[in-house]
Design a protein around this motif. Structure first.
Motif, PDB file in Angstrom:
ATOM      1  N   HIS A  20       0.829  -1.289  -0.141  1.00 29.40           N
ATOM      2  CA  HIS A  20      -0.169  -0.011  -0.008  1.00 29.40           C
ATOM      3  C   HIS A  20       0.787   1.353   0.037  1.00 29.40           C
ATOM      4  N   PHE A  21       0.737   1.921  -1.096  1.00 26.78           N
ATOM      5  CA  PHE A  21       1.676   3.128  -1.209  1.00 26.78           C
ATOM      6  C   PHE A  21       1.062   4.375  -0.997  1.00 26.78           C
ATOM      7  N   LYS A  22       1.681   5.445  -0.393  1.00 28.63           N
ATOM      8  CA  LYS A  22       1.015   6.708   0.150  1.00 28.63           C
ATOM      9  C   LYS A  22       1.644   7.848  -0.725  1.00 28.63           C
ATOM     10  N   LEU A  23       0.982   8.552  -1.319  1.00 31.09           N
ATOM     11  CA  LEU A  23       1.281   9.632  -2.116  1.00 31.09           C
ATOM     12  C   LEU A  23       0.609  11.117  -1.449  1.00 31.09           C
ATOM     13  N   VAL A  24       1.630  11.843  -1.054  1.00 29.55           N
ATOM     14  CA  VAL A  24       1.197  13.185  -0.631  1.00 29.55           C
ATOM     15  C   VAL A  24       1.391  14.140  -1.411  1.00 29.55           C
ATOM     16  N   ASP A  48       5.515   1.843   3.089  1.00 28.79           N
ATOM     17  CA  ASP A  48       4.649   2.743   2.399  1.00 28.79           C
ATOM     18  C   ASP A  48       5.629   3.754   2.120  1.00 28.79           C
ATOM     19  N   LYS A  49       5.197   4.534   1.055  1.00 27.94           N
ATOM     20  CA  LYS A  49       6.061   5.936   0.547  1.00 27.94           C
ATOM     21  C   LYS A  49       5.236   7.094   0.562  1.00 27.94           C
ATOM     22  N   LYS A  50       5.737   7.921   1.204  1.00 28.51           N
ATOM     23  CA  LYS A  50       4.966   9.414   1.354  1.00 28.51           C
ATOM     24  C   LYS A  50       5.491  10.289   0.229  1.00 28.51           C
ATOM     25  N   ARG A  71      -3.424   2.687  -6.060  1.00 34.25           N
ATOM     26  CA  ARG A  71      -2.521   2.276  -5.058  1.00 34.25           C
ATOM     27  C   ARG A  71      -1.915   3.369  -4.233  1.00 34.25           C
ATOM     28  N   TYR A  72      -2.156   4.638  -4.415  1.00 32.68           N
ATOM     29  CA  TYR A  72      -1.604   5.719  -3.626  1.00 32.68           C
ATOM     30  C   TYR A  72      -2.647   6.425  -2.924  1.00 32.68           C
ATOM     31  N   GLU A  73      -2.069   6.888  -1.667  1.00 31.53           N
ATOM     32  CA  GLU A  73      -2.895   7.925  -0.842  1.00 31.53           C
ATOM     33  C   GLU A  73      -2.212   9.130  -1.017  1.00 31.53           C
ATOM     34  N   VAL A  74      -2.961  10.183  -1.450  1.00 33.78           N
ATOM     35  CA  VAL A  74      -2.496  11.446  -2.109  1.00 33.78           C
ATOM     36  C   VAL A  74      -3.170  12.475  -1.051  1.00 33.78           C
ATOM     37  N   GLN A  75      -2.149  13.205  -0.680  1.00 33.10           N
ATOM     38  CA  GLN A  75      -2.574  14.527   0.266  1.00 33.10           C
ATOM     39  C   GLN A  75      -2.146  15.794  -0.327  1.00 33.10           C
ATOM     40  N   VAL A  76      -3.119  16.561  -0.526  1.00 32.29           N
ATOM     41  CA  VAL A  76      -2.710  17.973  -1.295  1.00 32.29           C
ATOM     42  C   VAL A  76      -2.736  19.165  -0.462  1.00 32.29           C
ATOM     43  N   VAL A  77      -1.859  19.804   0.019  1.00 35.84           N
ATOM     44  CA  VAL A  77      -1.562  20.715   0.728  1.00 35.84           C
ATOM     45  C   VAL A  77      -1.434  22.111  -0.108  1.00 35.84           C
ATOM     46  N   SER A  78      -2.127  23.219  -0.207  1.00 33.98           N
ATOM     47  CA  SER A  78      -2.027  24.242  -1.011  1.00 33.98           C
ATOM     48  C   SER A  78      -2.885  25.519  -0.136  1.00 33.98           C
ATOM     49  N   PRO A  79      -2.403  26.941  -0.190  1.00 34.72           N
ATOM     50  CA  PRO A  79      -3.062  27.981   0.185  1.00 34.72           C
ATOM     51  C   PRO A  79      -4.354  28.343  -0.572  1.00 34.72           C
ATOM     52  N   ARG A  80      -4.488  27.716  -1.860  1.00 32.26           N
ATOM     53  CA  ARG A  80      -5.811  28.085  -2.406  1.00 32.26           C
ATOM     54  C   ARG A  80      -6.622  26.635  -2.320  1.00 32.26           C
ATOM     55  N   ASN A  81      -7.751  26.639  -2.337  1.00 33.12           N
ATOM     56  CA  ASN A  81      -8.534  25.491  -2.676  1.00 33.12           C
ATOM     57  C   ASN A  81      -9.237  25.230  -3.930  1.00 33.12           C
ATOM     58  N   LEU A 152       5.088  18.161   7.522  1.00 38.58           N
ATOM     59  CA  LEU A 152       4.996  16.716   7.081  1.00 38.58           C
ATOM     60  C   LEU A 152       6.440  16.110   6.582  1.00 38.58           C
ATOM     61  N   ASP A 153       6.410  14.984   6.857  1.00 38.68           N
ATOM     62  CA  ASP A 153       7.764  14.140   6.382  1.00 38.68           C
ATOM     63  C   ASP A 153       7.338  13.498   5.076  1.00 38.68           C
ATOM     64  N   TYR A 154       8.397  13.290   4.293  1.00 49.01           N
ATOM     65  CA  TYR A 154       8.285  12.611   3.029  1.00 49.01           C
ATOM     66  C   TYR A 154       9.266  11.528   2.750  1.00 49.01           C
ATOM     67  N   ASP A 155       9.044  10.851   1.743  1.00 51.04           N
ATOM     68  CA  ASP A 155       9.975   9.942   0.989  1.00 51.04           C
ATOM     69  C   ASP A 155      10.541  10.611  -0.241  1.00 51.04           C
TER      70      ASP A 155
END
Length: 574
Positions: A20-24, A48-50, A71-81, A152-155
Motif C-alpha cells: 500500500h503506497f502513500k502519495l502526499v 509505505d512511501k509518502k 494504489r496511492y494515498e494522495v494528500q494535497v496541501v495548498s493555500p488555495r482551495n 510533514l515528512d516525505y519519502d
C-alpha cells in the motif's frame, strides 16, 4: 523523467496483500503539481512511501487529473482551495469574464477518482531537504487569529509552486503597483479601474488631476502586459465611455517596455502588427523605457534611446507585468542544495532536482538542464562503434541516431536548422569526399562534427503550456511505475540494452496567442505559421474554451462571453 524504482522480485500475491503506497500532494500558490513513486526495500518488504506535492497550479492540476493509480494515498496541501485558469486573468480585470468562471475547486478533481486524496489548505514555508521534512502554515486563522503550523515528512517530494512576480528590486513597485498573477490580483485591478473613473468624476477634481488619475500605466510588453492593455482599451472605449462621457477625453493608456519591441518572443510580423494596431488605437507604446522608480503618483523611467535620460510619468493606476521571480522558501531550499545563484531550481530531463535523488520540480519554479552532447561524446562513440574499430561509419551512427535525438533533442534541432536530411550530412561536413557509407570518423573528428550542436539548447518558457505537459508526464510515469526498472535513465538509450521505461520529458509546442483587442488576435502556431485577425480571435475562443479544466468552467466562460456580446462588460466594483 524521475527515476522510478521498485523491487522487481516481489510476487504479485505479496503486492495484493502488502503493498500500500502513500502519495502526499503538497501545494503552494500558482502553478505546480506533485508526484512520487514507490521504491521497494532490499529486504523483500515494501514500505509505505509518502510523496509531498507542492502546488496546485497548472502542473499540479494536470498531474492530479491524469493520476489514476488507485494504489496511492494522495494528500494535497495548498493555500488555495481552487485551480485558476490564468490565461483568462486579463479578461477578469475588465469584466469580460467573471472570476468565479475560471476557477475550479481542487476537491472536484478528487471526487470521481479511485485514488484516495486528502486536501489541507496551507502553505509551505520551509523545506528541510536533509531531514526530508516540509514545514507548513495553515491559511485559515483560528479563533485566536493565529495560523496553525505543522510538519510533514516525505519519502519523495515534488515541487511545483509556480513563481512570484519579479520586481527587479525596483523601488516603490511593491508599494504602488498592482500585479496580475492570481485571481485576487485581477479582482483588485478591476476595482482599481472603476475607482479611478469614480474619483475623476468627483466635482472638485481639477483637469490636471483627472489626466493623472485616468492615466493607466502597464509595465512590461510581454504577452500578459499586451493583452491587459488591449483588454483595458476595449473596456474603456466600448463600455466605460458610455457611463462616464464627461471624462472620456482624459483617459490614456501607456505601455512601457525596456526592450526595443513589445512581444519580443513572437514572430516579427506579429510584433510589427501589434505595435501598429496599438498606435492606431491610441495606446502609447514606449519601448526602450526602463522603470527605475515608482512613487505614489509618478513612474520614473530611464529612456535608453535618449542617452539614459530620466523622465517622470504621472499615473493613476500602474500594473507591473515583467517576468517571474523565485519564492522565498524556494530560495532557501536552493541554498541548501548548492543552487543559490540560480533563478530557478535546476532539474535533469526526468524533472529530478540536481543534487537530490528524492526531490522533483516542475513548472515555473524549475528549469531543465538539458544534457550536453559533448559531455557524453566518449560514451556515444563507444556505444556506436560496435566493432571496436576505433572509427565510426555512417551506418553505425545511423543505427543509434534515434536514441541520440531522443536523449539530446538539440541534435535534431541542429539538423533541422542546418537543413540537413540526416546525420550523414552532418558527418560529411568533416569529410567532404567519399560516399555516405564510406565516411569514417575517429572520436576527435566526431567531436568536430558535433561541436556546434549544443548551441541549439534552449530553456523552456515559463508558460502554462509547459507546466501542464510536465504534470501530465509525471502522472503518466507514476501510473506506469510498476513497469519501471532500476536506473531507467542513462547517457544513451539503445535497443535491447538498458532501454528507458520512461523517456525524458520533451515539451511539444502547440503555438501561442496574443489577443490585441478589437476582436483581433495574433497566433504563432507550429511550423512558423502566423495568423492575425478576427478569424484568429474565434480560434482563440475555441481553444481557451476547450482547455478549461471542467465542463462547469467551460459553460461559465462561454456564457460570460455571450453575455458580454449582448449586454457589454460589467462595470460594477463587485
Amino acid at each position: 523523467m524521475c527515476s522510478f524504482t521498485f523491487f522487481q522480485r516481489v510476487s504479485r500475491a505479496f503486492h495484493d496483500h502488502s503493498s500500500h503506497f502513500k502519495l502526499v500532494v503538497l501545494c503552494t500558490v500558482s502553478g505546480g503539481g506533485l508526484l512520487a513513486y514507490a521504491e521497494a526495500a532490499s529486504s523483500g518488504t515494501i514500505n509505505d512511501k509518502k510523496v509531498l506535492v507542492l502546488g496546485t497550479g497548472w502542473a499540479g492540476t494536470s498531474f492530479l487529473k491524469n493520476l489514476n493509480n488507485p494504489r496511492y494515498e494522495v494528500q494535497v496541501v495548498s493555500p488555495r482551495n481552487y485551480f485558476a485558469f490564468t490565461p483568462l486573468l486579463p479578461s477578469v480585470t475588465c469584466g469580460t469574464v467573471e472570476a468565479r468562471s475560471i476557477v475550479e475547486p481542487v476537491r472536484n478533481f478528487f471526487r470521481k477518482k479511485k485514488v484516495d486524496f486528502q486536501f489541507s489548505e496551507a502553505e509551505c514555508v520551509k523545506i528541510d531537504a536533509e531531514n526530508r521534512k516540509v514545514y507548513c502554515r495553515s491559511s485559515v486563522e483560528n479563533n485566536l487569529k493565529e495560523k496553525e503550523e505543522f510538519v510533514l515528512d516525505y519519502d519523495y517530494l515534488i515541487i511545483a509552486v509556480g513563481a512570484n512576480v519579479n520586481t527587479f528590486n525596483t523601488p516603490g513597485v511593491v508599494e504602488n503597483c498592482l500585479f496580475l498573477k492570481e485571481v485576487e490580483d485581477a479582482q483588485k485591478i478591476r476595482r482599481a479601474v472603476i475607482d479611478c473613473f469614480e474619483r475623476a468624476s468627483l466635482p472638485n477634481v481639477s483637469e490636471e488631476d483627472k489626466m493623472r488619475i485616468l492615466h493607466f500605466a502597464v509595465v512590461g510588453g510581454g504577452p500578459t502586459g499586451v493583452e491587459f492593455a488591449a483588454s483595458l482599451h476595449d473596456f474603456v472605449n466600448e463600455d466605460l465611455v458610455k457611463l462616464y462621457p464627461k471624462i472620456k477625453d482624459f483617459v490614456k493608456i501607456t505601455l512601457l517596455e525596456a526592450g526595443d519591441h513589445i512581444l519580443g518572443m513572437f514572430d516579427k510580423r506579429i510584433t510589427a502588427f501589434a505595435e501598429e494596431k496599438f498606435r492606431r488605437d491610441g495606446i502609447n507604446v514606449k519601448t526602450g523605457s526602463m522603470v527605475v522608480k515608482v512613487s505614489e503618483k509618478e513612474i520614473s523611467t530611464k529612456e535608453m534611446k535618449n542617452g539614459g535620460k530620466i523622465s517622470a510619468i504621472p499615473y493613476g493606476m500602474a500594473v507591473w507585468s515583467t517576468g517571474i521571480g523565485t519564492r522565498p522558501f524556494i530560495k532557501d531550499f536552493m541554498e541548501q542544495i548548492g543552487q543559490a545563484n540560480r533563478r530557478a531550481v535546476a532539474t535533469d530531463e526526468w524533472l529530478r532536482v540536481e543534487g537530490c535523488d528524492n526531490v522533483y520540480a516542475l513548472g515555473d519554479c524549475a528549469t531543465i538542464n538539458q544534457r550536453k552532447v559533448m559531455e557524453d561524446i566518449s560514451s556515444i562513440f563507444k556505444k556506436a562503434d560496435k566493432d571496436n574499430s576505433g572509427t565510426l561509419t555512417v551506418r553505425e551512427f545511423q543505427e543509434v541516431i534515434d536514441d541520440i535525438c531522443e536523449r539530446y533533442p538539440q541534435v535534431e534541432l541542429y539538423l533541422k536548422n542546418k537543413q540537413m536530411s540526416s546525420i550523414a550530412d552532418l558527418l560529411k561536413e568533416s569529410k567532404e569526399d567519399g560516399e555516405n557509407e564510406s565516411v569514417e570518423l575517429n572520436i576527435e573528428e566526431l567531436k568536430t562534427a558535433l561541436s556546434n550542436v549544443d548551441s541549439q539548447m534552449k530553456f523552456l518558457p515559463a508558460t502554462a503550456q509547459v507546466a501542464s505537459q510536465q504534470g501530465a508526464y509525471l502522472a503518466k510515469c507514476f501510473n506506469r511505475m510498476e513497469e519501471c526498472e532500476r536506473n531507467p535513465e542513462g547517457p544513451l538509450r539503445f535497443r535491447g540494452e538498458g532501454r528507458h521505461r520512461f523517456k525524458p520529458f520533451r515539451y511539444k509546442h502547440f503555438g501561442q496567442f496574443a489577443p490585441l483587442g478589437g476582436e483581433q488576435t495574433a497566433a504563432q502556431l507550429p511550423g512558423d505559421w502566423v495568423s492575425i485577425g478576427r478569424s484568429t480571435q474565434w480560434l482563440w475562443y475555441s481553444v481557451y474554451a476547450s482547455k478549461q479544466v471542467s465542463w462547469r468552467t467551460r459553460a461559465l466562460v462561454v456564457s460570460d462571453w455571450t453575455r458580454r456580446f449582448i449586454f457589454g462588460r460589467d462595470s460594477s466594483q463587485i
